[in-house]
Structure formats: structure tokens, C-alpha cells
Scaffold this motif. Sequence first.
Motif, short mmCIF file in Angstrom:
data_model
loop_
_atom_site.label_atom_id
_atom_site.label_comp_id
_atom_site.label_asym_id
_atom_site.label_seq_id
_atom_site.Cartn_x
_atom_site.Cartn_y
_atom_site.Cartn_z
N ILE A 48 -8.41 -30.11 18.15
CA ILE A 48 -6.99 -29.80 18.32
C ILE A 48 -6.54 -28.62 17.48
O ILE A 48 -5.43 -28.12 17.65
CB ILE A 48 -6.11 -31.03 18.01
CG1 ILE A 48 -6.34 -31.52 16.58
CG2 ILE A 48 -6.37 -32.14 19.00
CD1 ILE A 48 -5.46 -32.70 16.20
N MET A 49 -7.38 -28.16 16.55
CA MET A 49 -7.05 -26.98 15.77
C MET A 49 -7.24 -25.72 16.61
O MET A 49 -8.18 -25.63 17.40
CB MET A 49 -7.93 -26.90 14.53
CG MET A 49 -7.62 -27.95 13.48
SD MET A 49 -6.08 -27.58 12.62
CE MET A 49 -6.15 -28.83 11.31
N SER A 56 -2.54 -23.79 12.28
CA SER A 56 -2.45 -24.74 13.39
C SER A 56 -1.40 -25.80 13.15
O SER A 56 -1.09 -26.59 14.04
CB SER A 56 -3.81 -25.42 13.64
OG SER A 56 -4.76 -24.48 14.11
N PHE A 57 -0.87 -25.86 11.92
CA PHE A 57 0.21 -26.81 11.63
C PHE A 57 1.52 -26.21 12.16
O PHE A 57 2.02 -25.20 11.66
CB PHE A 57 0.31 -27.06 10.13
CG PHE A 57 -0.81 -27.89 9.58
CD1 PHE A 57 -0.60 -29.22 9.24
CD2 PHE A 57 -2.08 -27.36 9.41
CE1 PHE A 57 -1.63 -30.00 8.72
CE2 PHE A 57 -3.12 -28.13 8.90
CZ PHE A 57 -2.91 -29.46 8.56
N ILE A 58 2.07 -26.84 13.20
CA ILE A 58 3.26 -26.31 13.85
C ILE A 58 4.52 -27.01 13.35
O ILE A 58 5.49 -26.38 12.95
CB ILE A 58 3.14 -26.42 15.39
CG1 ILE A 58 1.97 -25.55 15.87
CG2 ILE A 58 4.43 -26.03 16.08
CD1 ILE A 58 1.69 -25.67 17.34
N ASN A 59 4.48 -28.31 13.34
CA ASN A 59 5.67 -29.07 12.91
C ASN A 59 5.24 -30.38 12.25
O ASN A 59 4.73 -31.26 12.93
CB ASN A 59 6.56 -29.37 14.11
CG ASN A 59 7.88 -30.00 13.70
OD1 ASN A 59 8.37 -29.75 12.60
ND2 ASN A 59 8.43 -30.82 14.58
N PRO A 60 5.44 -30.45 10.90
CA PRO A 60 5.86 -29.35 10.01
C PRO A 60 4.71 -28.38 9.79
O PRO A 60 3.55 -28.74 9.94
CB PRO A 60 6.23 -30.09 8.73
CG PRO A 60 5.38 -31.31 8.73
CD PRO A 60 5.23 -31.71 10.17
N ASP A 61 5.07 -27.14 9.38
CA ASP A 61 4.00 -26.17 9.14
C ASP A 61 3.40 -26.41 7.74
O ASP A 61 3.87 -27.23 6.95
CB ASP A 61 4.52 -24.74 9.29
CG ASP A 61 5.65 -24.41 8.32
OD1 ASP A 61 5.72 -25.03 7.25
OD2 ASP A 61 6.45 -23.51 8.65
N THR A 81 2.46 -32.17 14.54
CA THR A 81 2.10 -31.39 15.73
C THR A 81 1.17 -30.27 15.33
O THR A 81 1.48 -29.47 14.45
CB THR A 81 3.36 -30.81 16.40
OG1 THR A 81 4.23 -31.88 16.75
CG2 THR A 81 2.98 -30.05 17.67
N LEU A 82 0.01 -30.22 15.99
CA LEU A 82 -1.02 -29.24 15.68
C LEU A 82 -1.35 -28.44 16.93
O LEU A 82 -1.20 -28.92 18.06
CB LEU A 82 -2.29 -29.92 15.17
CG LEU A 82 -2.14 -30.79 13.91
CD1 LEU A 82 -3.38 -31.64 13.71
CD2 LEU A 82 -1.88 -29.92 12.69
N ILE A 92 0.03 -36.06 16.68
CA ILE A 92 -0.65 -37.27 16.21
C ILE A 92 0.22 -37.93 15.16
O ILE A 92 1.08 -37.30 14.52
CB ILE A 92 -2.04 -36.94 15.61
CG1 ILE A 92 -1.91 -35.99 14.41
CG2 ILE A 92 -2.96 -36.36 16.68
CD1 ILE A 92 -3.23 -35.73 13.68
N VAL A 93 0.03 -39.22 14.98
CA VAL A 93 0.66 -39.94 13.88
C VAL A 93 -0.24 -39.74 12.66
O VAL A 93 -1.41 -40.13 12.68
CB VAL A 93 0.83 -41.42 14.21
CG1 VAL A 93 1.43 -42.16 13.01
CG2 VAL A 93 1.72 -41.58 15.43
#
Length: 387
Positions: A48-49, A56-61, A81-82, A92-93
Motif C-alpha cells: 500500500i506504500m 505515503s502518509f496522507i491522512n494524517p501525514d 490513509t496511505l 487501515i485501522v
Amino acid sequence: MPSKAISSILSEWTDEFNLTLLKNTSLCVALFSAGKELLFMNNSMKAIMKGDPSKSFINPDFDKILSLNNDVPLVFDGVLTLGDYNSINTSIVAQVYRKDDRLLVLGGVDTSQLIEQNVTMHHLNREISNLQRELIKEKHILENTLSQLNQANNALKELNTGKDRFISILAHDLKSPLGSMLGFTGLLKNNITTYSKEKIKSQVDIVYNATQHTLNLLDDILLWVKAESDRLPYEPQKHSLDKIIAHVLKNLRHIAENKNILIHHDVAGDLHIFGDINMVQTVLRNLVSNAIKFTSPGGRITVYAIQEGSSARITVSDTGVGIRPETLNKLFNISHKITTEGTNGEKGTGLGLLLCKEFVEKHGGKIWVESELGKGCDFKFTLPLFL
């Protein structure tokens, strides 16, 4: 107690946990430094990266996570979110733990969310199955409709064939006798004063025969058109088959005698049919007339009838010229024009057998012919008995 159990499992199954963490496709594991350097990630996290792992960290970054309060090891617990803004993202949780300058990311699909997705997929699959059944049903309906359209199209072609056949008969069979009448009346008109009585009588006879042929043709055409359009009255009643046959043969016997043909009839028992007398007489008159036409002088015609269950089977048998095998199946088909001169040059209308077929089938019967070339014909048809 649960934490002790987990610690015990981890200590006893370290290699197994390590292998599972590496290969597991549902549990996401990644370890970063505070300087955004990727130290480890398992296969699930790799999937997923996108590009630079820290980006790749979108929310939160990633910067947001670094800024969170780290007085306790668990700095983040929620939906992470990634992925990439320009492609598919995955949520993902997850829990993010921080120790000194390292961040451990653990996450995966929430079980309740997975169950909800499975339920949704189940309903979706059921709807797809119902849709497939409906499509199969619609396909069958379309196939049946197509079959009906093909049948209607074939029926239309037959109607067009019948129309062409009708026009062909009018054009061909009317032209010949009318031409004869015109020609011979012209000769009589120009030579009436010079011709002998015998000559005049001979040409008048020719005109008379041509006129009679034309009248017969018109009668057959009118009957056929009425039958085709269901405008011909059908009034079945109880009738003696023997009397009907005797009446028809009485009116045709003089024609047979002129060709020296013997006609005989025999009806087994006291058979009574339930039929329209005009139609039955027309069938018999056409069949016997044909038999006379194609039987040579000195021949024999026999009309006989027997009972077969609830029907009477009538046969008109002759010792005439017979019919070629390739012609037999075309006799009752309107798409084929079959008119042959008789043994004495008699003309035919080409509609007689078509009328016979129409009238016999109107009674729920069937008509067919058995023949051998040079040995005559047996025309057979059935009619319902009055029981």
C-alpha cells in the motif's frame, strides 16, 4: 492475564511471529526513524506504500504524526490513509507507537468493517445472481420472440409466394384460352361466308372448349381466394358418403365414357361423414376429373372408401400415366406450378389440388398421393365420420 499470555506466546513462538509478520497480507507493519527513514516494513505494508514511504502518509501525514504528543508510547490510534494522491489510496485501522526517535506503525482491516464488507459482498453477489437469472429469462424471451418473428417472416414469405403464384396463374392460364378464343373468333369473323358448316362447327367447338376452360379457371380461382380469406362458408352436416360419391360420378361419367374409361365406386358399409357437402363434392370432383384427364382410353378409375377409427379414408385410384417421384411432394405446394396436359391434351387450372388440400384440412383431415410412373395414382384423403 491476557498480556502475560501474549508475552508467553511471543517468547515461545518468536520465529513463527517473525515469519508471519513478514509474509502476512492483512497485518501492516512498518518502522520509521524520527528522521523519516524507513527501517522496516512487511509485505502487506509494501503493497500500500507508494514511492517515498514517509510521503505515503496522507491522512494524517508523517509530519503531523511526528508533532503528536509523545508523552505516552501510543501517539496515534485511528484510521490511517496511505498511498498516493494521484492513485488509489488505502485506509487501515492503525496504531502508531513512539519510542525515542523511532515510530512503529501497526494496522490492518477492522474486523467489524471486514464483516460489514462481507455482508455487503454477500448481498451484492445475491443481486448479481438474481440479475443473471433475469438476464437468462430475458434471453429466453428474446429467443422466443426471435423464433416467432422468424415464423412470421416465413409465413409472410409463403403469402408472397401465394400472391406470386396467383398472379402467375392469372397471367399464364388465362392468356392461353383467351388467345385461342380471340384467334378463332377472328378467323370466323373474316371467313364466315367462305367456311363450310363443318369448318365453322369445328372452330366454334374450339372456342367453346376454351371458354369452358376459362370459366373453370375463374371458378377455381374464386373458390381458392374465398378459402384463403376464410370467406367460404363451412357448414358441416351428416351426409351419406356413398350418395355423395355416386352424385359426383354421375356428373362426370359422360366425360369418362368419351375417353372409353370405366368408373367404379365402392363404399364399405353405411358410412356417414360429418362435412360440408359442397367442399367434399369439390374435392371428389377435382380428384376424379384429374384421374380422367391422366388416364388413357380403355383405362379404369375406382373410388372406394373404408372406415379408419373415427375417420373415413377415401381413395381415388386410376390406371393412368402416374407421377414422377420428384413431383409428388410439390403437388399440394402453392410455390410450385404444376399443370400438365392430359392424355388427350386436356388443360388444367393448376388450382384443383390446392383446393382439395384446403377443403380436406378444413375438415381436420389430410390428403396425400401414392403413385408409380406408368402405373397410375392413388389419391387418398380422410374426413371425419358422423358417429
